[in-house]
Design an enzyme around this catalytic site. Sequence first.
Site, PDB file in Angstrom:
ATOM      1  N   ASP A   1      -8.907  -1.529  -7.813  1.00  0.00           N
ATOM      2  CA  ASP A   1      -8.128  -1.795  -6.493  1.00  0.00           C
ATOM      3  C   ASP A   1      -7.451  -3.313  -6.469  1.00  0.00           C
ATOM      4  O   ASP A   1      -6.494  -3.305  -5.872  1.00  0.00           O
ATOM      5  CB  ASP A   1      -9.005  -1.505  -5.457  1.00  0.00           C
ATOM      6  CG  ASP A   1      -8.380  -1.180  -4.225  1.00  0.00           C
ATOM      7  OD1 ASP A   1      -6.764  -1.108  -4.200  1.00  0.00           O
ATOM      8  OD2 ASP A   1      -8.980  -1.403  -3.051  1.00  0.00           O
TER       9      ASP A   1
ATOM     10  N   HIS B   1       1.287   1.707  -5.669  1.00  0.00           N
ATOM     11  CA  HIS B   1      -0.208   0.838  -5.618  1.00  0.00           C
ATOM     12  C   HIS B   1      -1.284   2.133  -6.272  1.00  0.00           C
ATOM     13  O   HIS B   1      -2.109   1.613  -6.917  1.00  0.00           O
ATOM     14  CB  HIS B   1      -0.564   0.270  -4.461  1.00  0.00           C
ATOM     15  CG  HIS B   1      -1.953  -0.060  -4.323  1.00  0.00           C
ATOM     16  ND1 HIS B   1      -2.565  -1.149  -5.147  1.00  0.00           N
ATOM     17  CD2 HIS B   1      -3.161   0.275  -3.707  1.00  0.00           C
ATOM     18  CE1 HIS B   1      -4.005  -1.114  -4.640  1.00  0.00           C
ATOM     19  NE2 HIS B   1      -4.078  -0.290  -3.824  1.00  0.00           N
TER      20      HIS B   1
ATOM     21  N   HIS C   1       0.772  -1.125   0.128  1.00  0.00           N
ATOM     22  CA  HIS C   1      -0.100   0.190  -0.102  1.00  0.00           C
ATOM     23  C   HIS C   1       0.692   1.408  -0.020  1.00  0.00           C
ATOM     24  O   HIS C   1       1.109   2.032   1.064  1.00  0.00           O
ATOM     25  CB  HIS C   1      -1.057   0.037   0.945  1.00  0.00           C
ATOM     26  CG  HIS C   1      -1.967  -1.053   1.236  1.00  0.00           C
ATOM     27  ND1 HIS C   1      -1.894  -2.235   1.822  1.00  0.00           N
ATOM     28  CD2 HIS C   1      -3.138  -1.019   0.392  1.00  0.00           C
ATOM     29  CE1 HIS C   1      -3.057  -2.985   1.405  1.00  0.00           C
ATOM     30  NE2 HIS C   1      -3.878  -2.200   0.698  1.00  0.00           N
TER      31      HIS C   1
ATOM     32  N   HIS D   1      -7.145   6.802  -2.699  1.00  0.00           N
ATOM     33  CA  HIS D   1      -7.986   5.671  -1.858  1.00  0.00           C
ATOM     34  C   HIS D   1      -7.186   5.129  -0.669  1.00  0.00           C
ATOM     35  O   HIS D   1      -7.967   4.555   0.025  1.00  0.00           O
ATOM     36  CB  HIS D   1      -8.733   4.891  -2.702  1.00  0.00           C
ATOM     37  CG  HIS D   1      -7.708   3.627  -3.193  1.00  0.00           C
ATOM     38  ND1 HIS D   1      -6.806   4.088  -4.325  1.00  0.00           N
ATOM     39  CD2 HIS D   1      -7.459   2.366  -2.839  1.00  0.00           C
ATOM     40  CE1 HIS D   1      -5.999   2.853  -4.324  1.00  0.00           C
ATOM     41  NE2 HIS D   1      -6.557   2.080  -3.577  1.00  0.00           N
ATOM     42  N   ASP D   2      -5.972   5.144  -0.788  1.00  0.00           N
ATOM     43  CA  ASP D   2      -5.108   4.675   0.285  1.00  0.00           C
ATOM     44  C   ASP D   2      -4.062   5.473   0.897  1.00  0.00           C
ATOM     45  O   ASP D   2      -3.100   5.079   1.528  1.00  0.00           O
ATOM     46  CB  ASP D   2      -4.380   3.329  -0.041  1.00  0.00           C
ATOM     47  CG  ASP D   2      -5.385   2.133  -0.247  1.00  0.00           C
ATOM     48  OD1 ASP D   2      -6.082   1.907   0.679  1.00  0.00           O
ATOM     49  OD2 ASP D   2      -5.019   1.326  -1.180  1.00  0.00           O
TER      50      ASP D   2
END
Length: 547
Positions: free
Chosen positions: A432, A284, A280, A320-321
């Site tokens: 994802d 990514h 992560h 998103h992360d």
Amino acid sequence: MLLTRTRLILEREWLRRAVSGLQAERRLRAEQNADDLRTAETLRKRVQAMQKQLEAATSQATSLQQQLDAKEEELSATKRKVTSLTWRVVQLSGDKAPKAAPVMSSLVDQAEIAELQRKLTKAVETPIQAITRCVSELVRGDEVDRETLQKSLLSILSSLSTSDLYRPVFSRLFTDFKLDSTTRQWVSDQFGPHQQQQQGDKAPPTAGADGAGAGDEQPTFAPVADAGVLKGWDFNVFGFTEDNMLSLLESMFIEFNIPVETLRNFLTHCRRAYRKNPYHSFLHAFDVTQTLYLVLTKTEVMHYLTKLDVFALLVAGLCHDLDHPGTNNLFQVNAQTPLALVYNDMSALENYHASHTFTILQKPRCNILENLTPAEYREMRKSIIAMILATDLSAHFTTLTRFTTHTETAPFSRDSPDDRQLLLDILLHAADISNPSKPWPIAKRWSELNAREFFEQGDMERKKGLPVSPYMDRGSSTAARFQVSLIDYCISPTFAAPDQAPPGAPGPAPPPAARRPAAPPPRRPAPAFALPACPVGWPCRPCLAPF
């Protein structure tokens, strides 16, 4: 003398009457006992008759099951025979064999995947799917007897009483597929609600401030010779530096007329917000954004989206992360980290990523949304938050069931905000988890990075006295076991979902489902979501005209 005789006569009469009463009561009891015996005998005969009927029905059901098993075995044997004969034809075709072999391998894979999907659909049924099935059966039936109707209505009421109509029950999956304990635990932990298993340390390390992972170095936007490489499914993210990625991201967002300095500041802060985790990481985030860009430019999905939707999708893919700590939601809950306490154990990481996104947007000269109207900003903020929350694996079956149910019942409409949001959610979620669908060298590299991060979490859990999560014990788990489970129960059903196009909608072939990476497979084509074709393509000027 007369009194004595009179008393004796009265006593004798009283005794006679008493004896008569006792005799009458005895006869009544005898009659009641006889009635009870006759009733018991009648009931016994009825029970015996019902037992015989049940035995006959059981025998008939067993016979039918045996016939069904025999038919399935016969079908499997026929498939094996056809496969064998086809391979024989391929072998006899001489120089044509190398060309035919990949096709044959694809056919075998598709048959295996179709069989697995059929079994999964039967084993993993959400309450809303059960309700739809029952209603469809009642509607299709010409005459429904009272018992069947009552059974169907009770089943519908039972499904409606659940707290989440889109969350499946896994008991049948565990039974039918005979999953091992590790896989059972992983399915329950990842796709079910996160619940605390054991109290951990009071203040374990958790998400930090902006820049926790990359330091304060000033990045550069290194130019890339050909930004067109972004539109290939075989794009290898490991062949680029992070400075190259910043330049490629800039080219993805150029369509939205953002001031260059503002866009670069935003991208730089996003890069710094990602930690140096094995999986992560900023790498990514870029990979997910590139996958989304590929789907948007190479498929017809733009037909259903507005320009604002596309803008929100790319921002959500990149963010998103943000500041991911390298541990999953289950760890946050078990260790009772500050994030779990702030977000009440519900999608703690995803809530934090969404919040961190808008924290960066509020920084000086970083607000790439500054040119939006207040109404557009509210819509985009709502959309980004919904998409990031949908990346929580515990919401996987909810999102997938909503999508498949919609495709089976009604076409998607570009005029419906709910339809567009559902499509955005499934697109980001698919991107994802898309690593195993990439060419073998890339998929294998991502699998190794994922395993490293998993094992690091397992080591941390063991050190803190927490339950070691499934597939995160480096002493008993392998990357291959996790990838097989992830592909079978998560990735393959997700990539097969677009195959169910809206009724009457033309479109290209559906995407090939992800396959188990047991050996390096041949290169796979990019997935083509089965949606109606946009007449112009990307960028879709007529569709974007209102903006």
